[in-house]
Design a protein around this motif. Structure first.
Motif, PDB file in Angstrom:
ATOM      1  N   UNK A   1       0.867  -1.234  -0.053  1.00 48.67           N
ATOM      2  CA  UNK A   1       0.074   0.041   0.020  1.00 48.67           C
ATOM      3  C   UNK A   1       0.858   1.480  -0.053  1.00 48.67           C
ATOM      4  N   UNK A   2       2.000   1.088   0.776  1.00 49.90           N
ATOM      5  CA  UNK A   2       3.034   2.275   1.045  1.00 49.90           C
ATOM      6  C   UNK A   2       3.260   2.602  -0.614  1.00 49.90           C
ATOM      7  N   UNK A   3       3.805   1.379  -1.375  1.00 51.61           N
ATOM      8  CA  UNK A   3       4.305   1.545  -2.704  1.00 51.61           C
ATOM      9  C   UNK A   3       3.258   2.255  -3.463  1.00 51.61           C
ATOM     10  N   UNK A   4       2.175   1.822  -3.376  1.00 52.08           N
ATOM     11  CA  UNK A   4       0.709   2.131  -4.305  1.00 52.08           C
ATOM     12  C   UNK A   4       0.712   3.559  -3.936  1.00 52.08           C
ATOM     13  N   UNK A   5       0.714   4.058  -2.755  1.00 54.02           N
ATOM     14  CA  UNK A   5       0.503   5.718  -2.274  1.00 54.02           C
ATOM     15  C   UNK A   5       1.533   6.296  -2.921  1.00 54.02           C
ATOM     16  N   UNK A   6       2.777   5.882  -2.788  1.00 52.35           N
ATOM     17  CA  UNK A   6       3.909   6.790  -3.371  1.00 52.35           C
ATOM     18  C   UNK A   6       3.924   6.836  -4.678  1.00 52.35           C
ATOM     19  N   UNK A   7       3.673   5.830  -5.478  1.00 51.31           N
ATOM     20  CA  UNK A   7       3.297   6.153  -6.921  1.00 51.31           C
ATOM     21  C   UNK A   7       2.426   6.901  -7.247  1.00 51.31           C
ATOM     22  N   UNK A   8       1.100   6.837  -6.504  1.00 51.75           N
ATOM     23  CA  UNK A   8       0.276   7.562  -6.924  1.00 51.75           C
ATOM     24  C   UNK A   8       0.708   9.286  -6.696  1.00 51.75           C
ATOM     25  N   UNK A   9       1.037   9.432  -5.572  1.00 49.53           N
ATOM     26  CA  UNK A   9       1.618  10.922  -4.994  1.00 49.53           C
ATOM     27  C   UNK A   9       2.769  11.438  -6.113  1.00 49.53           C
ATOM     28  N   UNK A  10       3.475  10.641  -6.272  1.00 53.79           N
ATOM     29  CA  UNK A  10       4.862  11.014  -7.115  1.00 53.79           C
ATOM     30  C   UNK A  10       4.404  10.757  -8.824  1.00 53.79           C
ATOM     31  N   UNK A  11       3.344  10.262  -8.994  1.00 53.29           N
ATOM     32  CA  UNK A  11       2.762  10.057 -10.295  1.00 53.29           C
ATOM     33  C   UNK A  11       3.765   9.293 -11.210  1.00 53.29           C
ATOM     34  N   UNK A  12       4.216   8.278 -10.418  1.00 53.01           N
ATOM     35  CA  UNK A  12       5.278   7.375 -11.197  1.00 53.01           C
ATOM     36  C   UNK A  12       4.809   6.036 -11.731  1.00 53.01           C
ATOM     37  N   UNK A  13       3.362   5.690 -11.096  1.00 52.18           N
ATOM     38  CA  UNK A  13       2.605   4.392 -11.430  1.00 52.18           C
ATOM     39  C   UNK A  13       2.173   4.533 -12.928  1.00 52.18           C
ATOM     40  N   UNK A  14       1.753   3.215 -13.134  1.00 51.33           N
ATOM     41  CA  UNK A  14       0.965   2.813 -14.242  1.00 51.33           C
ATOM     42  C   UNK A  14      -0.432   3.884 -14.552  1.00 51.33           C
ATOM     43  N   UNK A  15      -0.477   4.450 -15.759  1.00 55.54           N
ATOM     44  CA  UNK A  15      -1.486   5.310 -15.951  1.00 55.54           C
ATOM     45  C   UNK A  15      -1.505   6.753 -15.361  1.00 55.54           C
ATOM     46  N   UNK A  16      -0.179   6.885 -15.200  1.00 52.34           N
ATOM     47  CA  UNK A  16       0.068   8.292 -14.379  1.00 52.34           C
ATOM     48  C   UNK A  16      -0.517   9.541 -15.348  1.00 52.34           C
ATOM     49  N   UNK A  17      -0.822   9.315 -16.549  1.00 54.64           N
ATOM     50  CA  UNK A  17      -1.677  10.713 -17.166  1.00 54.64           C
ATOM     51  C   UNK A  17      -2.658  10.836 -16.925  1.00 54.64           C
ATOM     52  N   UNK A  18      -3.353   9.934 -16.005  1.00 51.83           N
ATOM     53  CA  UNK A  18      -4.843  10.002 -15.409  1.00 51.83           C
ATOM     54  C   UNK A  18      -5.097  10.257 -13.934  1.00 51.83           C
ATOM     55  N   UNK A  19      -4.343  10.958 -13.465  1.00 47.51           N
ATOM     56  CA  UNK A  19      -4.335  11.340 -12.023  1.00 47.51           C
ATOM     57  C   UNK A  19      -4.803  12.699 -11.752  1.00 47.51           C
ATOM     58  N   UNK A  20      -5.391  13.272 -12.939  1.00 46.75           N
ATOM     59  CA  UNK A  20      -6.136  14.770 -12.513  1.00 46.75           C
ATOM     60  C   UNK A  20      -7.117  14.747 -11.301  1.00 46.75           C
ATOM     61  N   UNK A  21      -7.531  13.572 -10.991  1.00 49.35           N
ATOM     62  CA  UNK A  21      -8.678  13.449  -9.977  1.00 49.35           C
ATOM     63  C   UNK A  21      -8.212  13.649  -8.514  1.00 49.35           C
ATOM     64  N   UNK A  22      -6.695  13.344  -8.418  1.00 47.71           N
ATOM     65  CA  UNK A  22      -6.186  13.229  -7.011  1.00 47.71           C
ATOM     66  C   UNK A  22      -6.501  14.629  -6.179  1.00 47.71           C
ATOM     67  N   UNK A  23      -6.159  15.972  -7.142  1.00 49.83           N
ATOM     68  CA  UNK A  23      -6.331  16.762  -6.373  1.00 49.83           C
ATOM     69  C   UNK A  23      -7.445  17.801  -6.963  1.00 49.83           C
ATOM     70  N   UNK A  24      -8.396  16.984  -7.624  1.00 52.44           N
ATOM     71  CA  UNK A  24      -9.517  17.942  -8.428  1.00 52.44           C
ATOM     72  C   UNK A  24     -10.547  18.665  -7.524  1.00 52.44           C
ATOM     73  N   UNK A  25     -10.725  17.811  -6.293  1.00 47.06           N
ATOM     74  CA  UNK A  25     -11.476  18.652  -5.117  1.00 47.06           C
ATOM     75  C   UNK A  25     -11.193  20.046  -4.793  1.00 47.06           C
TER      76      UNK A  25
END
Ligand code: PA5
Length: 482
Positions: free
Chosen positions: A64-88
């Motif tokens: 989970x830590x790894x997944x979280x860090x990949x999301x936050x650093x935008x380095x995981x698969x599909x990182x072109x589609x992370x606009x929702x992370x901070x959208x709110x």
């Protein structure tokens, strides 16, 4: 803070109905006093204890830590589609104001709004509208009626939508990121003509609202040529994550829902569920799903005891189904509305093949309540339910089902939601987004693409003789003959 509306009669009665809330009674009124608005949404795993050991969560947490860090650093698969992370918090405020203005105009100059879109360009908007306003909002509420279309190729459905516009002032919100989706484009070409025939091309152009790509695509081009008001599907937000963009916000605002509260709920969700912690409830839900998947469960059933949640169930199925169902992996998301479906799916869930686990969305405060009176003579034998509110009966049904199903060997988690208010639904959306992204990374799939949905389209186009598909047409027709 009075979060609940009670049946008039219930307010004069004992507090039986409120056994699940922290309540005080004073001056003859019932008020719900909350110390603080803590978690509108949380994950409760108390019924999972006999199915998952604490060490199993500990073992999976590094992933989970790894997944979280990949999301936050935008380095995981599909990182072109992370606009929702901070959208709110980072959403386009200028467009947000235009959405409100457009909604106000539509509500004042139209009897009917037709919302044409499919998949990610449909489900979120309808889910939020029905969760917050109720399944029967069109029938119960005065003012604008909202009908969703362009989500099927059924001629019957299209004809019924056409009938619903008869003699009505109507507007259209066409939603398509690509602008070429067959179901939506086909309905839109018919409905646009209907509108032009009804009010003339000039007025029609003021009543068509296009939600599409910022710059490219057929719909964008058409909207620019015709001068339709346009709203944007951001490049970095995929369909199933788009409900808090104009895709969902315009229809939701047209339904009279407070979209500021919805976004605030999502922003609160981002605060809570964006933190790296073993206590992050979205991550605990993601871990639960993955642990149970590894133990051989292949199906998740999301269930709610509120029918208003029906379309939220559909939205959840797209979110998790499209995100995880790939590389021959993934939990199959299914859903139920209880107690309704206990009379159909209940048998299988209790006694059938042990392939599933359940997640119940437990809505703590319902939009409304109903006081059950005593019946003279007790002809139906139901007086044991009298002098309390129906929400209590519903809750007892839920508690009874939880115990029966867990006894039957079904692992069961609870997503607890304060209410189905705009705020709480916003928070719930963010909860599911985070859980889904991490759940996908735990499965080692790209949770943000959907390559599989192209296959049926290619076959359909070939069978319909779309230019460019000639070879495939012959092949498929031969296969159909066999
Ligand atoms: O999640 C997805 O990408 C799909 O469900 C799309 O939202 C759906 O196919 C509609 O696509 P479009 O908005 O391009 O018409």
């Amino acid at each position: 803070l009075n979060l609940c509306k009670f049946h008039e009669k219930a307010e004069k009665r004992p507090l039986l109905l409120l056994d699940n809330t922290d309540v005080k009674r004073y001056h003859g009124d019932i008020k719900i006093i909350k110390e603080e608005l803590k978690m509108a949404v949380s994950f409760n795993g108390k019924h999972l204890a006999k199915f998952i050991r604490p060490e199993e969560y500990e073992a999976i947490y590094p992933q989970v830590e790894l997944a979280h860090n990949q999301l936050e650093s935008k380095t995981g698969a599909g990182n072109d589609f992370l606009g929702w992370l901070d959208l709110p918090v980072t959403y386009d405020k200028e467009e947000f104001a235009r959405i409100k203005e457009a909604a106000q105009k539509i509500r004042s100059d139209s009897d009917v709004l037709l919302v044409a879109g499919i998949g990610g360009s449909y489900l979120g908007a309808r889910a939020v509208v029905e969760a917050v306003k109720g399944l029967y909002h069109n029938e119960v509420d005065d003012g604008l009626k909202i009908y969703f279309c362009g989500n099927t190729i059924s001629p019957t459905a299209l004809n019924d939508i056409i009938k619903l516009t008869k003699g009505k002032r109507f507007s259209i919100n066409v939603i398509s990121k690509s602008g070429t989706t067959t179901e939506t484009a086909l309905a839109f070409r018919v409905l646009r003509k209907l509108l032009e025939d009804s009010v003339g091309a000039e007025e029609a152009n003021k009543r068509i609202y296009a939600t599409t790509d910022r710059a490219k695509g057929t719909l964008k081009q058409l909207a620019t040529e015709q001068g339709w008001p346009t709203f944007v599907v951001p490049d970095d937000v995929g369909g199933r994550y788009s409900v808090l963009t104009a895709v969902g916000l315009l229809p939701i605002a047209c339904a009279g829902i407070d979209i500021d509260a919805l976004m605030q709920g999502a922003a609160d969700g981002r605060e809570k569920f964006g933190k790296l912690s073993p206590d992050n409830d979205a991550y605990r839900y993601a871990m639960t799903r993955n642990i149970l998947y590894r133990k051989g469960k292949s199906v998740e059933t999301l269930a709610c005891f509120e029918p208003d949640f029906t379309m939220m169930n559909e939205w959840y199925k797209q979110l998790f189904g499209e995100s995880e169902g790939k590389d021959q992996k993934g939990l199959m998301p299914t859903s139920c509305i209880f107690s309704t479906d206990l009379h159909s799916m209940g048998q299988f869930l209790q006694d059938g093949a042990r392939i599933m686990f359940e997640t119940y969305v437990d809505v703590k405060h319902t939009r409304d309540d109903f006081y059950i009176e005593e019946l003279e003579g007790n002809f139906d034998g139901l007086n044991f339910l009298a002098n309390q509110n129906m929400s209590v009966v519903n809750r007892k049904a839920m508690e009874g089902t939880i115990l029966a199903h867990t006894d039957g060997g079904v692992p069961l988690g609870l997503i607890e939601v304060d209410s189905l208010s705009a705020h709480d639904v916003g928070e719930l959306i963010y909860f599911f987004w985070r859980a889904c992204a991490v759940s996908g990374y735990l499965l080692s799939v790209n949770p943000f693409d959907q390559p599989g949905v192209e296959s049926y389209k290619k076959n359909m186009f070939a069978l319909l003789g779309k230019p460019g598909y000639e070879d495939r047409k012959a092949e498929l027709e031969a296969a159909l003959k066999d």
